[in-house]
Scaffold this active site. Sequence first.
Site, mmCIF file in Angstrom:
data_model
loop_
_atom_site.group_PDB
_atom_site.id
_atom_site.type_symbol
_atom_site.label_atom_id
_atom_site.label_comp_id
_atom_site.label_asym_id
_atom_site.label_seq_id
_atom_site.Cartn_x
_atom_site.Cartn_y
_atom_site.Cartn_z
ATOM 1 N N LYS A 47 0.829 -1.205 0.000
ATOM 2 C CA LYS A 47 0.000 0.000 0.000
ATOM 3 C C LYS A 47 0.867 1.260 0.000
ATOM 4 O O LYS A 47 1.902 1.308 0.661
ATOM 5 C CB LYS A 47 -0.842 -0.061 1.289
ATOM 6 N N GLY A 48 0.442 2.280 -0.732
ATOM 7 C CA GLY A 48 1.213 3.513 -0.813
ATOM 8 C C GLY A 48 1.484 4.154 0.548
ATOM 9 O O GLY A 48 0.595 4.232 1.382
ATOM 10 N N LEU A 75 -5.760 7.169 -0.036
ATOM 11 C CA LEU A 75 -4.362 6.897 0.307
ATOM 12 C C LEU A 75 -4.130 6.766 1.812
ATOM 13 O O LEU A 75 -3.067 7.126 2.332
ATOM 14 C CB LEU A 75 -3.459 7.972 -0.313
ATOM 15 N N ASN A 101 5.575 1.366 -2.337
ATOM 16 C CA ASN A 101 4.948 2.368 -3.190
ATOM 17 C C ASN A 101 4.870 3.660 -2.379
ATOM 18 O O ASN A 101 4.384 3.660 -1.249
ATOM 19 C CB ASN A 101 3.553 1.837 -3.568
ATOM 20 N N CYS A 131 -0.620 11.705 -7.778
ATOM 21 C CA CYS A 131 -1.004 12.508 -6.621
ATOM 22 C C CYS A 131 -0.891 13.984 -6.986
ATOM 23 O O CYS A 131 -0.045 14.365 -7.783
ATOM 24 C CB CYS A 131 -0.072 12.227 -5.449
ATOM 25 N N ILE A 192 -1.236 0.405 -15.769
ATOM 26 C CA ILE A 192 -1.778 1.710 -15.439
ATOM 27 C C ILE A 192 -2.273 1.754 -13.991
ATOM 28 O O ILE A 192 -2.650 0.739 -13.422
ATOM 29 C CB ILE A 192 -2.956 2.084 -16.379
ATOM 30 N N GLY A 245 -6.692 -4.928 -14.607
ATOM 31 C CA GLY A 245 -7.700 -5.941 -14.912
ATOM 32 C C GLY A 245 -7.179 -7.351 -15.047
ATOM 33 O O GLY A 245 -7.891 -8.233 -15.521
HETATM 34 C C1 LIG Z 1 -8.660 -0.450 -3.390
HETATM 35 C C2 LIG Z 1 -7.510 0.020 -4.218
HETATM 36 C C3 LIG Z 1 -6.477 0.767 -3.637
HETATM 37 C C4 LIG Z 1 -5.393 1.201 -4.387
HETATM 38 N N1 LIG Z 1 -4.376 1.905 -3.786
HETATM 39 C C5 LIG Z 1 -3.293 2.269 -4.507
HETATM 40 C C6 LIG Z 1 -2.165 2.911 -3.886
HETATM 41 O O1 LIG Z 1 -2.139 3.135 -2.696
HETATM 42 N N2 LIG Z 1 -1.116 3.268 -4.676
HETATM 43 C C7 LIG Z 1 -1.096 3.014 -6.027
HETATM 44 O O2 LIG Z 1 -0.126 3.335 -6.688
HETATM 45 N N3 LIG Z 1 -2.138 2.382 -6.636
HETATM 46 C C8 LIG Z 1 -3.218 2.006 -5.907
HETATM 47 N N4 LIG Z 1 -4.262 1.345 -6.539
HETATM 48 C C9 LIG Z 1 -4.193 1.062 -7.974
HETATM 49 C C10 LIG Z 1 -3.742 -0.374 -8.246
HETATM 50 O O3 LIG Z 1 -2.468 -0.617 -7.725
HETATM 51 C C11 LIG Z 1 -3.761 -0.681 -9.752
HETATM 52 O O4 LIG Z 1 -2.871 0.190 -10.412
HETATM 53 C C12 LIG Z 1 -5.136 -0.523 -10.353
HETATM 54 O O5 LIG Z 1 -6.112 -0.990 -9.462
HETATM 55 C C13 LIG Z 1 -5.301 -1.234 -11.697
HETATM 56 O O6 LIG Z 1 -5.098 -2.610 -11.589
HETATM 57 P P1 LIG Z 1 -6.297 -3.684 -11.399
HETATM 58 O O7 LIG Z 1 -7.285 -3.409 -12.478
HETATM 59 O O8 LIG Z 1 -5.645 -5.019 -11.503
HETATM 60 O O9 LIG Z 1 -6.866 -3.425 -10.061
HETATM 61 C C14 LIG Z 1 -5.361 0.905 -5.772
HETATM 62 C C15 LIG Z 1 -6.376 0.156 -6.358
HETATM 63 C C16 LIG Z 1 -7.451 -0.289 -5.614
HETATM 64 C C17 LIG Z 1 -8.540 -1.087 -6.282
#
Ligand SMILES: Cc1cc2nc3c(=O)[nH]c(=O)nc-3n(C[C@H](O)[C@H](O)[C@H](O)COP(=O)(O)O)c2cc1C
Lengths: 305, 305, 266, 266
Positions: A47-48, A75, A101, A131, A192, A245
């Site tokens: 988690k970031g 965040l 992250n 951000c 992405i 995805g």
């Molecule tokens: C609940 C949730 C929290 C996320 N928190 C962060 C984060 O803290 N930092 C970050 O860079 N991306 C964050 N993301 C983005 C994911 O890391 C990822 O880039 C995005 O969900 C696309 O991938 P996916 O379709 O497989 O989920 C978050 C995504 C979700 C669904």
Amino acid sequence: MTGPDLKIKIGGWTLKNPIMTASGTFGYGEEFTPYLNLEDLGAVVVKGISLEPRSGNPPPRIVETPCGMLNAIGLENVGLEKFISTKMQIFRKYNTDFVVNILGDSVEEYSTLAARLNDTDIAAIEVNISCPNVKKGGVAFGVDPQMAYEVTQAVRRRTDKPLIIKLSPNVTDITVMAKAAEDGGADAVSLINTLLGMAIDPATRKPKLANIVGGLSGPAIKPVALRMVWQASKRVRIPVIGIGGIRTTEDVIEFMLAGASAVQIGTANLIDPGVSGNIVKGLLGYLKQHKISSVRELIGGLKTP
Amino acid sequence: MTGPDLKIKIGGWTLKNPIMTASGTFGYGEEFTPYLNLEDLGAVVVKGISLEPRSGNPPPRIVETPCGMLNAIGLENVGLEKFISTKMQIFRKYNTDFVVNILGDSVEEYSTLAARLNDTDIAAIEVNISCPNVKKGGVAFGVDPQMAYEVTQAVRRRTDKPLIIKLSPNVTDITVMAKAAEDGGADAVSLINTLLGMAIDPATRKPKLANIVGGLSGPAIKPVALRMVWQASKRVRIPVIGIGGIRTTEDVIEFMLAGASAVQIGTANLIDPGVSGNIVKGLLGYLKQHKISSVRELIGGLKTP
Amino acid sequence: MPTPRDITSIIVENREVNPKIFLLSLNTSDLDIWSEAEPGQFAMLKIADMSCDDPLLRRPLSIHNVRDGKIQFLYKVLGRGTLLLSQAKPGTALRILAPLGNGFSISNSKTHCLVGGGMGIAPLLYFARKMKEQQPSNTIKVLLGARTKNELIAVQDFTEPGLYDVKIATDDGSEGHHGLVTDLLDGINASPGDMTVYCCGPHPMMKAVSNICRKKEWKCQISLEALMACGMGACLGCAVPKKGIGIQEYLHVCSDGPVFKAEEIW
Amino acid sequence: MPTPRDITSIIVENREVNPKIFLLSLNTSDLDIWSEAEPGQFAMLKIADMSCDDPLLRRPLSIHNVRDGKIQFLYKVLGRGTLLLSQAKPGTALRILAPLGNGFSISNSKTHCLVGGGMGIAPLLYFARKMKEQQPSNTIKVLLGARTKNELIAVQDFTEPGLYDVKIATDDGSEGHHGLVTDLLDGINASPGDMTVYCCGPHPMMKAVSNICRKKEWKCQISLEALMACGMGACLGCAVPKKGIGIQEYLHVCSDGPVFKAEEIW
Ligand SMILES: Cc1cc2nc3c(=O)[nH]c(=O)nc-3n(C[C@H](O)[C@H](O)[C@H](O)COP(=O)(O)O)c2cc1C
Ligand SMILES: Cc1cc2nc3c(=O)[nH]c(=O)nc-3n(C[C@H](O)[C@H](O)[C@H](O)COP(=O)(O)OP(=O)(O)OC[C@H]3O[C@@H](n4cnc5c(N)ncnc54)[C@H](O)[C@@H]3O)c2cc1C
Ligand SMILES: Cc1cc2nc3c(=O)[nH]c(=O)nc-3n(C[C@H](O)[C@H](O)[C@H](O)COP(=O)(O)OP(=O)(O)OC[C@H]3O[C@@H](n4cnc5c(N)ncnc54)[C@H](O)[C@@H]3O)c2cc1C
Ligand SMILES: Cc1cc2nc3c(=O)[nH]c(=O)nc-3n(C[C@H](O)[C@H](O)[C@H](O)COP(=O)(O)O)c2cc1C
Ligand code: FES
Ligand code: FES
């Protein structure tokens, strides 16, 4: 007989396989130990983390959408120091590469985070540039190539860890952003992050998220992610990490054919907590079945006319 | 007793209700007469027309994706003159407003199309600016505010029909594009066109579309569309026409609450050819049930903190 | 041609007749559509309920038969859509848009030869029956091919005594001629003008059949497939390259076909 | 607390017990999970097969009962997920992640009062049973409320003679006290320290219950709901504002709850 080679390199860092988890969808890793062996994964991205703790957005923070979900977690995180003193201790129990992250409100915050993390034993740093830059009127670092370049360069100066810049898809031209990260000294770009979206409850006439807008993730965004990975990987020489995805071995193969050297699994972890481990096995099985000796042979293997 | 008022105004044009069909998903209208009454609709927007006939892209042109589809039809159309001499005759049979969607390779082409259509009895012109500007190195008009402004202004000079500029979502800031259209003299903006995406067949290692990339549409993109409609409608004073993943009356209400004055239904027509007519009925029922006297009360009615 | 309609039909039977191949029988109060439907026309089916977005699009299936007041489709489980369809139990409602496209048209030849390969056999049964009904004196030859015996479908319907002159080929020799169905066609003698071939099957097979026909100067109709979104001429997604010189033009499988004269394509 | 697992369970029964309210019984070879599960814990269920993206996310349901080697859930059809679940036939496999969260904890009071409103009654049955098993001498009062008789669930399970002291309230007076379940609670006399209230129901009701408890100085546990993506502490989606001054902090329903001490929240 030796099996297929799953190893992947990012800068000087060798991953045991190309399957990572995506930040924000895998907690701090330990939550998933009932469902998979963390040591099977190429890397765990946590988690970031910001300099100061953040409590995040008010609820509702998530909503389901067709084949996807919106999140506006805001965040939420424990902050750098608590992260180092508590969560990082847990990592040490596992023979797995952990990637942290980071996120900040200013170039200085990113630099400070990188400098401090450089002294720890994490495998790599991933910079979330989606951000807002508070000093530059709140425009996100991730939508302005110059700001992306500056933050990359600043972080690069403070760390010799492998440096991954995580790109936002909410831009006109993803290749410009990827190039800015490469020019700034990144070892890889990951993409992405989520697409900006919104949902409304017609009954209450209110947004379904307290934050009004949120980030769209899940299978719905896969076609956009695949396209951006393909475009970005043709533009830069550094490895591209595909995200968006992914929930099956086939998805991973598609992203690698499009040009990704590795992938991150996000939303799928929330639905099927063992999925990332299963995909590692699936990938190995696929390579064996197709008698492919190294997973690296898939990278950019798309056949176009 | 008079029922709820469904009328909507765009420039000087009054639509009987806010439900239109989206270009490229409703043929030339007549294909749908077995499933609905064209005269029930607010307007029918026909397939994009260019100056010369275009034969379009080689197959495969479409592929299903999670809750969506990609298309790379390649703007196949019969060309302006044949359109006027044949298809337009068919319109005359119906007491429905027809909108012609136009596309070109240069500002001049758009102007010529507009000038010629200005002399016909169509209700409005919609300009698809998601096309590459051949003279400016193939960058799409729809991703550059200056080019969008120029093409809008050029078309505006040649027509006094209601002028709708259809925006591409593949941009960093949709509000800048909406503003460029407004400044250029548009009577309305419609959004979103498709998101650029891609799909790969892991078995053949080839793109699933012969054109490699295509446009993503359907329920999957609704959250992105809704967000952009909300952003754009706060920025411009002209009406915004919401498009993207709409397939129920509730979806229409959400788009109108977000700020849309009217909507277009796209992919849903392909799955359920009677859907647009049913939504008109559904909207009327909704207004009655909630004792709302005019559909215009919904526009921008989102309650935000 | 009947006007297509979008109706709801109830599954009466959905039975696996060969491995991964299902015979779907539907009941409908709106049987007119079906009795008017031309052989070779098709339907677009929404597998799950309309509000389900996965899969999103309808799937095209050819009309296999109209029998005892029921419409039948014969389909192979390939991907998610057909898998879900195969799991649907009797009583389930399906949305059906039909009849769509242009079917086979009976030519004025003396002899008619129906050539089906694999799932391409599905639309030929209804065609054979209709032809027999409308022109009982026609000679109808039927050539059926598949990779292996297990993939041969609807054979017993064709081999009912006294109806058609049926020959079978399998790639592996597990039934009938050991080889391609085109071998059987090549073996037939008929002078130009006496013979029309109607063909449905895999693309390479249809191409081979159309080559034989060109050589022998027989008329040839082929039934093409394409990925489809709407099935009704609205999306232009189902393009197929048209034969011709100069700029490549396209025909549309759903509205110009699915049955074409071979010379329109090759 | 048992470690959660992600298992496949087969539907044994899925029966409409009240209008739009279903009792779901599952069989599992992995019964350990359930016998160890604490009352008030919940499961995340994937309604359709894992490869279905509509709906995408699992849905949280509280453990209603573990009986005769079966796990039971009691759920109301609200949206698409529960609608699809209600259509699933016996024999269907579900993916279940359980047991999750922190359940009710039996305090050392003399008297225990379980207050359930609407679907909030669902998790209380298993709790009542476990408490009776573990501390047979405890006095267990049960107050059940709903808008109307039709929405009262599991009443016969609670009213089995000799188990609990049950009182009922309905908003429309169609059963029991004509009024709110909180009226019943207000009517109870017990000195601070003697009484613990365990409450699950609509938000306003829980708030009212917790106000009564604060006034009477009774301990109070509440079971909250939130929209959830993962149910296991990974996404931080299920935030609920924490009581406190200064910067607003959040607790997470799935990992800090769903059962909280009322004073953590209000
Ligand atoms: C609940 C949730 C929290 C996320 N928190 C962060 C984060 O803290 N930092 C970050 O860079 N991306 C964050 N993301 C983005 C994911 O890391 C990822 O880039 C995005 O969900 C696309 O991938 P996916 O379709 O497989 O989920 C978050 C995504 C979700 C669904
Ligand atoms: C006019 C027409 C008539 C047809 N009649 C029959 C029939 O009678 N019986 C039968 O079994 N099948 C028939 N088909 C093919 C059938 O439509 C596809 O097999 C089906 O749509 C696959 O859906 P799916 O969701 O199972 O597979 P998907 O997951 O969509 O795809 C699985 C595989 O099948 C391919 N495919 C998908 N759709 C088509 C298509 N339309 N044509 C060819 N390949 C496709 C995909 O490219 C992929 O490789 C017909 C197709 C057309 C166009
Ligand atoms: C820990 C926990 C335990 C639960 N136990 C039960 C139970 O035992 N029996 C039962 O019937 N329900 C229970 N719920 C609520 C149940 O999860 C929701 O009703 C269900 O997820 C709705 O799914 P859906 O797809 O049918 O509706 P959706 O289409 O997702 O939503 C329909 C409506 O329900 C609301 N909703 C959706 N999810 C939730 C949720 N998690 N909490 C509250 N409202 C929601 C939506 O905002 C919307 O208004 C519980 C919820 C939680 C968090
Ligand atoms: C098959 C297809 C063809 C399309 N052709 C056009 C077109 O010619 N001109 C245009 O402006 N938009 C075209 N579009 C975009 C739609 O009009 C609409 O903007 C988009 O599909 C999003 O709406 P939806 O999600 O409701 O489909 C096309 C979309 C599809 C699916
Ligand atoms: S499938 Fe839409 S035009 Fe043929
Ligand atoms: S639902 Fe994901 S953290 Fe609670």
